[in-house]
Scaffold this motif. Structure first.
Motif, short mmCIF file in Angstrom:
data_model
loop_
_atom_site.label_atom_id
_atom_site.label_comp_id
_atom_site.label_asym_id
_atom_site.label_seq_id
_atom_site.Cartn_x
_atom_site.Cartn_y
_atom_site.Cartn_z
N LEU A 108 3.82 -31.45 18.27
CA LEU A 108 3.35 -30.90 17.00
C LEU A 108 3.09 -29.39 17.11
CD1 LEU A 108 0.92 -33.76 15.92
CD2 LEU A 108 3.08 -33.12 14.79
N GLY A 109 2.56 -28.96 18.25
CA GLY A 109 2.33 -27.54 18.45
C GLY A 109 3.63 -26.75 18.44
N ILE A 110 4.66 -27.27 19.10
CA ILE A 110 5.97 -26.61 19.13
C ILE A 110 6.55 -26.56 17.71
CG2 ILE A 110 8.35 -26.81 19.97
CD1 ILE A 110 7.07 -28.21 22.49
N PRO B 148 3.26 -17.49 12.37
CA PRO B 148 1.81 -17.58 12.60
C PRO B 148 1.29 -18.98 12.28
CG PRO B 148 2.39 -15.66 11.24
CD PRO B 148 3.61 -16.51 11.32
N VAL B 149 0.25 -19.39 12.98
CA VAL B 149 -0.35 -20.70 12.76
C VAL B 149 -1.86 -20.55 12.60
CG1 VAL B 149 1.43 -22.03 13.95
CG2 VAL B 149 -0.44 -21.07 15.26
N THR B 150 -2.46 -21.52 11.93
CA THR B 150 -3.91 -21.54 11.79
C THR B 150 -4.42 -22.93 12.11
OG1 THR B 150 -3.78 -22.13 9.44
CG2 THR B 150 -3.87 -19.77 9.99
N GLY B 151 -5.75 -23.06 12.18
CA GLY B 151 -6.33 -24.35 12.50
C GLY B 151 -6.16 -24.68 13.98
N SER B 152 -6.21 -25.95 14.29
CA SER B 152 -6.04 -26.36 15.69
C SER B 152 -5.35 -27.72 15.76
CB SER B 152 -7.38 -26.42 16.42
OG SER B 152 -8.26 -27.33 15.79
N LEU C 24 0.05 -35.12 8.18
CA LEU C 24 -0.54 -33.78 8.12
C LEU C 24 -0.14 -33.07 6.83
CD1 LEU C 24 -0.13 -32.66 11.84
CD2 LEU C 24 -2.25 -33.25 10.67
N ASP C 25 1.10 -33.29 6.38
CA ASP C 25 1.52 -32.71 5.09
C ASP C 25 0.64 -33.24 3.96
OD1 ASP C 25 3.54 -31.23 6.24
OD2 ASP C 25 5.14 -32.65 5.74
N ILE D 171 0.99 -26.54 9.64
CA ILE D 171 0.96 -27.97 9.29
C ILE D 171 -0.46 -28.51 9.25
CG2 ILE D 171 3.29 -28.43 10.13
CD1 ILE D 171 2.13 -29.66 12.61
N THR D 172 -1.41 -27.79 9.83
CA THR D 172 -2.79 -28.27 9.79
C THR D 172 -3.51 -27.88 8.52
OG1 THR D 172 -3.76 -26.30 10.81
CG2 THR D 172 -2.94 -28.02 12.30
#
Length: 348
Positions: free
Chosen positions: A249-251, A59-63, A332-333, A260-261
């Motif tokens: 970055l999305g992949i 799962p991912v969050t942010g954009s 981003l980290d 990462i965001t």
């Protein structure tokens, strides 16, 4: 009414008429304005921008938003002078000569096809860069793009042919294929192993002398990749190579635990090659304006674009300088953890 007053009235009317007509005349300029943004880890029209099949995702969050530039004008739909003048008065809009986007040597259709191919190549490079960062092996291949008319290769290859070996030596590297051909003397023959659809065959091609005196066959090639799982990218009517960094970055984000965001609204731009090098793009001013209007607070900026970016950065948008994919991930980290350096575009 006196003759003098009548003359002034007629002159004023003619001046106004000429001004109106002049404002409606077509001019060879193109207006560039902020275009739509698309979240590469989000959904567009009910469909994920990035879909990964055959590998675990998280799962991912942010954009992680790609940004675009919209244009108005062109050879087939020229601007009027009034529109161009309005553009010159707007700091988020650029008015550029038509030839900057539509070279006279290319038709509008050719430019559209080129943009589409650049987008496809960008997605391939982005996938390769993300997988390389994750140490996931990728098989490189050499694909025939076209042959030059009148050269020995003309008629021997078809676009899409895969060159798997030269003179019996297996290869998947563009430079290796070119070096193998140049290793011959002009007039000698080169033996290619070619895969076309599901059939593999030998193709023998004579060589000619290039301008530098080396052997050549006249085949133009491009790199392609075979990935160990399927990565689909769907962004609709968007062309060109400048979304490469954000695709990669999305992949990467979808293939790694966490986000990462850190939930932030991040946008950015930049071309990318399979080795992860980030390249400069055009329209940085319009892309930053579009990103901020869409709510982004962080903007990943190609190092080569920093000098222009700092002159026009919108209020509330933090510029992060990146030269490589690794730079972007590390930045981003640091932003997510609140520690560590975050490279910024230096003030002009």
């Amino acid at each position: 009414m006196s003759r003098r007053a009548l003359t002034l009235m007629v002159a004023g009317f003619l001046t106004l008429a000429l001004a109106v007509v002049g404002a409606m005349l077509p001019v060879p300029y193109v207006v560039l304005s902020p275009g739509p943004t698309e979240n590469t880890i989000g959904v567009v029209k009910g469909k994920p921008v990035i879909t990964i099949s055959g590998h675990e995702t998280y799962p991912v969050t942010g954009s992680l938003s790609l940004v675009t530039v919209a244009y108005q004008g062109g050879p087939d739909n020229r601007l009027d002078l009034l529109t161009a003048l309005r553009g010159w008065l707007n700091p988020t809009i650029a008015v550029v000569p038509e030839e900057a986007l539509f070279p006279r040597t290319s038709s509008a259709k050719q430019i559209e096809e080129q943009n589409t191919q650049e987008m496809t190549d960008s997605q391939q490079s982005a996938t390769a860069a993300a997988l390389a960062a994750l140490k996931i092996p990728v098989q490189k291949t050499v694909i025939v793009a076209q042959t030059d008319p009148g050269t020995p290769a003309d008629g021997k290859f078809k676009p899409g042919d895969e060159i798997t070996a030269v003179d019996g030596a297996a290869t998947g590297d563009l430079d290796a294929v070119a070096a193998a051909v140049r290793g011959h003397k002009p007039g000698e023959q080169v033996r290619f192993t070619v895969r076309r659809a599901s059939t593999t065959s030998e193709v023998t091609v004579g060589t000619a002398k290039a301008k530098d005196g080396k052997a050549m066959v006249g085949v133009r090639m491009r790199a392609d990749y075979r990935f160990p799982f399927k990565v689909d990218i769907s962004v609709g009517d968007v062309g060109g190579p400048s979304a490469g960094l954000m695709f990669s970055l999305g992949i990467y984000d979808k293939l790694t635990p966490g986000s990462i965001t850190g939930g932030k609204s991040v946008a950015g731009t930049g071309t990318i090659d399979p080795a992860g090098n980030v390249g400069a793009i055009g329209g940085i001013e319009q892309k930053m304006a579009g990103a901020r209007a869409a709510g982004a607070t962080v903007f990943l900026t190609p190092a080569e674009n920093c000098a222009d970016a700092v002159k026009a950065v919108p209020k509330g948008l933090r510029l992060v300088k990146v030269a490589t994919f690794t730079d972007a991930v590390k930045a981003l980290d640091s932003l997510r953890s609140g520690s560590g350096p975050v490279p910024a575009c230096p003030a002009a």
